[in-house]
Design a protein around this motif. Structure first.
Motif, PDB file in Angstrom:
ATOM      1  N   LEU A 188      66.612  23.718  13.644  1.00  0.00           N
ATOM      2  CA  LEU A 188      65.185  24.035  13.559  1.00  0.00           C
ATOM      3  C   LEU A 188      64.471  23.024  12.676  1.00  0.00           C
ATOM      4  O   LEU A 188      65.007  22.584  11.657  1.00  0.00           O
ATOM      5  CB  LEU A 188      64.998  25.434  12.989  1.00  0.00           C
ATOM      6  CG  LEU A 188      65.653  26.599  13.747  1.00  0.00           C
ATOM      7  CD1 LEU A 188      65.317  27.916  13.062  1.00  0.00           C
ATOM      8  CD2 LEU A 188      65.212  26.630  15.193  1.00  0.00           C
ATOM      9  N   LYS A 190      61.337  22.088  10.038  1.00  0.00           N
ATOM     10  CA  LYS A 190      60.769  22.832   8.915  1.00  0.00           C
ATOM     11  C   LYS A 190      59.696  23.794   9.404  1.00  0.00           C
ATOM     12  O   LYS A 190      59.591  24.931   8.925  1.00  0.00           O
ATOM     13  CB  LYS A 190      60.182  21.851   7.892  1.00  0.00           C
ATOM     14  CG  LYS A 190      59.645  22.523   6.644  1.00  0.00           C
ATOM     15  CD  LYS A 190      59.154  21.483   5.634  1.00  0.00           C
ATOM     16  CE  LYS A 190      58.610  22.159   4.382  1.00  0.00           C
ATOM     17  NZ  LYS A 190      58.114  21.160   3.388  1.00  0.00           N
ATOM     18  N   LYS A 193      61.289  26.821  11.089  1.00  0.00           N
ATOM     19  CA  LYS A 193      61.925  27.731  10.121  1.00  0.00           C
ATOM     20  C   LYS A 193      60.906  28.608   9.407  1.00  0.00           C
ATOM     21  O   LYS A 193      61.236  29.696   8.928  1.00  0.00           O
ATOM     22  CB  LYS A 193      62.687  26.921   9.067  1.00  0.00           C
ATOM     23  CG  LYS A 193      63.940  26.244   9.553  1.00  0.00           C
ATOM     24  CD  LYS A 193      64.583  25.479   8.394  1.00  0.00           C
ATOM     25  CE  LYS A 193      65.813  24.717   8.827  1.00  0.00           C
ATOM     26  NZ  LYS A 193      66.420  23.969   7.698  1.00  0.00           N
ATOM     27  N   ARG A 197      61.100  32.251   7.164  1.00  0.00           N
ATOM     28  CA  ARG A 197      60.903  32.284   5.712  1.00  0.00           C
ATOM     29  C   ARG A 197      59.767  33.236   5.354  1.00  0.00           C
ATOM     30  O   ARG A 197      59.874  34.021   4.407  1.00  0.00           O
ATOM     31  CB  ARG A 197      60.613  30.870   5.176  1.00  0.00           C
ATOM     32  CG  ARG A 197      60.645  30.792   3.646  1.00  0.00           C
ATOM     33  CD  ARG A 197      59.912  29.562   3.144  1.00  0.00           C
ATOM     34  NE  ARG A 197      58.486  29.655   3.432  1.00  0.00           N
ATOM     35  CZ  ARG A 197      57.644  30.400   2.709  1.00  0.00           C
ATOM     36  NH1 ARG A 197      58.059  31.134   1.685  1.00  0.00           N
ATOM     37  NH2 ARG A 197      56.363  30.426   3.035  1.00  0.00           N
ATOM     38  N   GLU A 261      67.232  29.565   1.101  1.00  0.00           N
ATOM     39  CA  GLU A 261      67.866  29.345   2.398  1.00  0.00           C
ATOM     40  C   GLU A 261      69.345  29.032   2.240  1.00  0.00           C
ATOM     41  O   GLU A 261      69.760  28.330   1.313  1.00  0.00           O
ATOM     42  CB  GLU A 261      67.178  28.184   3.118  1.00  0.00           C
ATOM     43  CG  GLU A 261      67.712  27.921   4.514  1.00  0.00           C
ATOM     44  CD  GLU A 261      67.023  26.744   5.198  1.00  0.00           C
ATOM     45  OE1 GLU A 261      67.363  26.452   6.365  1.00  0.00           O
ATOM     46  OE2 GLU A 261      66.157  26.108   4.552  1.00  0.00           O
ATOM     47  N   LYS A 288      67.939  32.825  10.975  1.00  0.00           N
ATOM     48  CA  LYS A 288      67.182  31.841  11.733  1.00  0.00           C
ATOM     49  C   LYS A 288      67.655  31.897  13.183  1.00  0.00           C
ATOM     50  O   LYS A 288      68.855  31.894  13.441  1.00  0.00           O
ATOM     51  CB  LYS A 288      67.416  30.435  11.157  1.00  0.00           C
ATOM     52  CG  LYS A 288      66.918  30.265   9.736  1.00  0.00           C
ATOM     53  CD  LYS A 288      67.320  28.927   9.150  1.00  0.00           C
ATOM     54  CE  LYS A 288      68.803  28.885   8.825  1.00  0.00           C
ATOM     55  NZ  LYS A 288      69.176  27.677   8.050  1.00  0.00           N
TER      56      LYS A 288
END
Length: 457
Positions: A188, A190, A193, A197, A261, A288
C-alpha cells in the motif's frame, strides 16, 4: 449443522454446570478417583477434561473418560519426575498457554460474555483455577521431551523397521510433488494506508474520551485477542515484533499509546501491568487490506519476475531469494516443504485449490502463470509456482519414501522408549485407581494394585 453445534455446546456446558456443583458451590462432595505417588486425581479433574472434549464438538462418549484418566495418570508420573529433575516452566509460558485455551473456548461458546455466563465466573477467575493444572501439563510435556530428546535412527534401523512391517499392508501414497513458489504481497502507498490509520485513530479517540478500552477492542479490533478485550497476557520483549515491543515497554501502567504501524496493521495499546522483564498489555488492531490498485501493482511485479524466470534470464531460486515475500520459503530458494514431516514432497490432496489448479497441467520443470491466492494469514497475494518433480501414486518403498519411513521408525523408537520409561516408573510408584474405572481396558495396565479385584470380575 447449527442445531448440531448448539446441541453439542449445550452438552459441554451441562458438564461445566455439573462441575460447578462438584467443587464450585460445595453442594456435592468431590472425590478421589486415582492416586499416583503423593498426588491425587479428582473426579472434577476428569469431568473438566471431558467437558473440554465435548466443547470441541465431539459426540458424548463415556469411554472417553477412561482415556482422560489415562492422560492424567501419565501427566502425574511425568510431572513428579520433572520436579525431581528440577524442570520448571515460566509464568509467561503458563499465561500464553492459558490465553490460547481461553481464545478457543470463547470462539466455541460464541463470545466472552456467553462463556462467563456458562462458567458462572469471570475468565480471569477461571484462568486462575486452571493455572496449576496447566503448569503441571507443561512440566509433563517438557519431561516427556527430555526423555526422548536424544533419540535418533540410523539408515540401518530405518531399513530394519521397514522390513519388519507386513509387506502386504504397506500404505499406498497418492501423487506427490516437489514445488517452489514466488509470492508477491500487495504494497500500500502512504495514501492508501491512511484510511486504516484513521480508523484506528478514531477508536483510540473513543478510549481517550472515556470509552472502556476492553469494550472498544471487543467491538472493533481485528486481532484474535478481541474477545478478551484485546488483552495479550504477560510476555517478554522478544515475544512481539520490534515496533510493538518498543511501544509496550516504554509506556507506564495505564498509559494509552499513539497509533503505530507493524507488519500486521495499525495498533494502539495500553499497558496493564509490569512484572520484572514482562509486560501485560491490551491492544486494538486494524489490519491493512489490499486495494484494487495495490493488487494491480503486485500483479505487474510478479508477471515481470515470471517473464525473466521463464525466459531463463533469472534462475528461479535466485528470483525467490531476491523478490519473494513468503518468508517461509524465500530462504530455501522458494521451495516448499510438507508441514507434517518437513519433507520436500507434498501430497496433491493437501494443497489448496488454487495451487493444485496451477500445478495440475504442468510438466516437470515448468512454471505456472501468476494467480491470485491467500497467504497463511488469509491476506490476498499473487504467486506463481514451479514444478520440480512429480511422483506417481505408489505403494510405500524405501527408495521413494525414505523420509516418511524414517519418521515412522523414529516415532516407533520414541514410543518404545516412553513405554519402557512408564513401565519402570509404574513398578516403583504407588498407583491406585477407583473401582468405578475397572471397566476401562485402557487402564488395566495401570492397575497393579487392583489385580485381585480384576481377577474376580
Amino acid at each position: 449443522m447449527m442445531k448440531k453445534y448448539i446441541s453439542l455446546l449445550g452438552i459441554a456446558m451441562m458438564s461445566i454446570i455439573y462441575l460447578q456443583s462438584v467443587y464450585g458451590q460445595g453442594r456435592l462432595v468431590d472425590r478421589v478417583v486415582a492416586t499416583v505417588g503423593s498426588s491425587i486425581i479428582l473426579q472434577s479433574d476428569v469431568e473438566m477434561q471431558y467437558a473440554q472434549y465435548l466443547a470441541q464438538g465431539e459426540k458424548p462418549n463415556e469411554e472417553m473418560k477412561c482415556f482422560v484418566l489415562q492422560q492424567l495418570l501419565t501427566q502425574k508420573l511425568l510431572s513428579q519426575q520433572a520436579a525431581i529433575d528440577s524442570i520448571e516452566v515460566s509464568e509467561s509460558e503458563v499465561d500464553d498457554n492459558l490465553n490460547r485455551r481461553m481464545q478457543m473456548m470463547v470462539r466455541q461458546a460464541g463470545g466472552k460474555e456467553r462463556l462467563e455466563e456458562f462458567l458462572n465466573r469471570s475468565l480471569l477467575q477461571y484462568k486462575e483455577e486452571m493455572r496449576s493444572n496447566v503448569a503441571e501439563q507443561l512440566k509433563a510435556e517438557r519431561m516427556r521431551h527430555t526423555i526422548v530428546s536424544t533419540i535418533n535412527v540410523t539408515p540401518a534401523e530405518v531399513k530394519q523397521y521397514f522390513e519388519s512391517l507386513d509387506q502386504d499392508s504397506l500404505p499406498y501414497f497418492d501423487t506427490e510433488v516437489e514445488i517452489g513458489e514466488i509470492v508477491i504481497k500487495p504494497e500500500l502507498t502512504k495514501e492508501e494506508k491512511e484510511q486504516f490509520r484513521k480508523k484506528a485513530e478514531g477508536y483510540r479517540q473513543q478510549v481517550l474520551n472515556g470509552s472502556d478500552f476492553g469494550t472498544v477492542a471487543r467491538l472493533y479490533s481485528e486481532d484474535g485477542s478481541a474477545p478478551y478485550g484485546g488483552e495479550l497476557g504477560f510476555a517478554t520483549r522478544d515475544h512481539y515484533v520490534k515496533e510493538f515491543s518498543a511501544m509496550a515497554f516504554k509506556l507506564k501502567e495505564g498509559e494509552v499509546s499513539p497509533v503505530f504501524e507493524t507488519q500486521f496493521g495499525f495498533h494502539f495499546l495500553q499497558v496493564l501491568q509490569r512484572r520484572g522483564e514482562e509486560v501485560n498489555v491490551r491492544h486494538v488492531l486494524i489490519k491493512k487490506k489490499a486495494t484494487s490498485s495495490s493488487l494491480q501493482r503486485a500483479k505487474a511485479k510478479i508477471d515481470s519476475i515470471y517473464e525473466k524466470v521463464s525466459e531463463g534470464k533469472l534462475a528461479f531460486h535466485t528470483a525467490a531469494s531476491l523478490h519473494s515475500d513468503a518468508n517461509e520459503t524465500k530462504y530455501a530458494g522458494g521451495m516448499m516443504t510438507n508441514p507434517e514431516d518437513n519433507s520436500p514432497l507434498i501430497p496433491i490432496n493437501r494443497m489448496d485449490k488454487e495451487t493444485f489448479t496451477a500445478i495440475d497441467p504442468l510438466e516437470v520443470g515448468q512454471y505456472s502463470k501468476s494467480f491470485l491466492s491467500a497467504d497463511q494469514t488469509g491476506e490476498q497475494v499473487y504467486k506463481f509456482v514451479y514444478l520440480k518433480s512429480r511422483i506417481a501414486p505408489h505403494k510405500a518403498n524405501l527408495g521413494q519414501d525414505f523420509a516418511k519411513i524414517q519418521e515412522a521408525a523414529s516415532q516407533d523408537k520414541v514410543n518404545r522408549k516412553l513405554s519402557e520409561w512408564f513401565e519402570q516408573r509404574k513398578e516403583n510408584t504407588f498407583i491406585d485407581i477407583n473401582e468405578d474405572f475397572l471397566r476401562c481396558d485402557v487402564l488395566k495396565p495401570w492397575m497393579e494394585e487392583n489385580k485381585e479385584i480384576l481377577a474376580n470380575k
